[in-house]
Design an enzyme around this catalytic site. Structure first.
Site, PDB file in Angstrom:
ATOM      1  N   SER A 158       0.827  -1.205   0.000  1.00 31.14           N
ATOM      2  CA  SER A 158       0.000   0.000   0.000  1.00 31.14           C
ATOM      3  C   SER A 158       0.856   1.248   0.000  1.00 31.14           C
ATOM      4  O   SER A 158       1.966   1.267   0.552  1.00 31.14           O
ATOM      5  CB  SER A 158      -0.898  -0.006   1.244  1.00 31.14           C
ATOM      6  OG  SER A 158      -1.513   1.246   1.447  1.00 31.14           O
TER       7      SER A 158
ATOM      8  N   TYR B  40      -2.119  -0.069  10.141  1.00 22.34           N
ATOM      9  CA  TYR B  40      -2.324  -0.713   8.831  1.00 22.34           C
ATOM     10  C   TYR B  40      -1.053  -0.600   7.992  1.00 22.34           C
ATOM     11  O   TYR B  40      -0.573  -1.590   7.426  1.00 22.34           O
ATOM     12  CB  TYR B  40      -3.496  -0.055   8.108  1.00 22.34           C
ATOM     13  CG  TYR B  40      -3.594  -0.417   6.652  1.00 22.34           C
ATOM     14  CD1 TYR B  40      -3.897  -1.719   6.257  1.00 22.34           C
ATOM     15  CD2 TYR B  40      -3.372   0.538   5.656  1.00 22.34           C
ATOM     16  CE1 TYR B  40      -3.984  -2.059   4.910  1.00 22.34           C
ATOM     17  CE2 TYR B  40      -3.459   0.203   4.314  1.00 22.34           C
ATOM     18  CZ  TYR B  40      -3.765  -1.090   3.948  1.00 22.34           C
ATOM     19  OH  TYR B  40      -3.842  -1.429   2.613  1.00 22.34           O
TER      20      TYR B  40
END
Length: 354
Positions: free
Chosen positions: A144, A169
């Site tokens: 990501s 995350y």
């Protein structure tokens, strides 16, 4: 793999196949590759509306060469059984607990899926070579743009250090990159990590901003813009992401002899993004225009009456911006779908689906 009618005789395992990108990738592979069999796994958790996940799976089940197994990748025994039974040549790991803000309040979900689950994937790939088996030829995994945190070097390059994630995350995704490198180095597993930049499009995740904003506007509610709407995001349409993954699949990295010992691992890391950050206020303007164009919102809606501005939110970043130079050089591809075109396609799907 952008051309049609490519013929392969391999099993491809896609984790997170009921998810947004997982569905679109599986659909593309099943349409474009002859002789390929796609084994899709997903836990079908209730992080967001299960009806949407089941809808995607039902569409994929129409293909004879698609098999679905409901398992959680954090369950090592069940995952290992899939590898033993199906012997995948290519593994594409898209299963993950997504969402930056959710990770602040629910970190355990991220440990289970993004860390333990990915470790189980790596172990299964490692043992796929046991007893002289040919094993997994290529592990492709989703990372990501969140790993860049508040990196001051813009645009974001995979050459830059990313040691300061601003939310959990992002930290789990960076862990995945490091785990994959070490397994690639130790066991010779060809691995490619892809850092996705703000993926959007039809059948997307309802927790994503464009989807959530649409739902709120349709209900006549105001939408929150943090950092007073001044943040920028490198929005990337899902078909461009899928095209990038498809090109990567058939080109596993190889070990090379080099003075730099790091280069000897069959491991690569790339950004996939549009490379054109958009101001969130401009994004909202385009979104509401496209929603009005397809009848989701009334033509006389004044978007200025539906925006609430707030300070920067904890764990968020002001800008994301992909440097895709290395991906363009290696795969001759750069995302091409404009934000307006992509949001128009999303708006059309939303109008039809709801």
């Amino acid at each position: 793999m952008h051309s049609q009618e490519i013929e392969l005789n391999i099993n491809i395992l896609i984790t997170g196949v009921a998810g947004f990108i997982g569905y679109h990738l599986a659909n593309r592979l099943l349409n474009d590759l002859k002789g390929v069999r796609v084994i899709g796994v997903d836990s079908l958790n209730d992080y967001y509306d299960l009806r949407l996940k089941n809808y995607r799976i039902d569409l994929l089940k129409k293909y004879e060469n698609f098999d679905f197994r409901r398992i959680d990748i954090s369950n090592k025994t069940e995952l290992d059984n899939i590898f033993v039974l199906e012997r995948p040549s290519v593994v594409i790991n898209l299963a993950a607990q997504a969402g930056m803000r959710y990770s602040i309040s629910h970190p355990q979900s991220y440990m289970d899926s993004n860390v333990i689950g990915f470790y189980n994937i790596l172990e299964a790939c490692r043992h796929s070579y046991d007893n002289g088996e040919s094993g997994v030829n290529h592990l492709v995994f989703a990372s990501s743009s969140s790993v860049y945190g508040v990196n001051s070097v813009i645009p974001y390059s995979t050459e830059e250090k990313v040691d300061c994630p601003v939310n959990f995350y992002a930290a789990t995704k960076r862990c995945d990159e490091l785990f994959a490198y070490s397994y690639s180095k130790l066991y010779g597993i060809p691995c490619t990590g892809l850092r996705f930049f703000t993926v959007y499009g039809p059948m997307g995740r309802p927790d994503m901003a464009y989807f959530d904003f649409t739902n709120k506007l349709k209900r006549g509610e105001k939408i929150p813009l943090f950092n007073y709407g001044k943040s920028k995001r490198d929005f990337t349409y899902v078909d461009d992401i899928v095209e990038g993954i498809c090109r990567v699949i058939l080109h596993a990295p190889k070990s090379i002899n080099a003075e730099n010992d790091n280069a000897s691992a069959p491991y690569k890391l790339y950004n996939i993004g549009r490379g054109e950050p958009v101001d969130l206020l401009d994004f909202v303007t385009i979104l509401h225009e496209e929603l009005k164009a397809v009848g989701v919102l009334p033509c006389n809606l004044d978007i200025n009456n539906y925006i609430d501005l707030y300070p920067m939110q904890k764990g968020d970043v002001a800008v994301t911006y992909a440097d895709t130079t290395s991906f363009e050089q290696d795969f001759n591809f750069k995302p091409t779908i404009s934000l307006r075109e992509g949001l128009h396609k999303f708006a059309q799907w939303y109008a039809d689906y709801y």
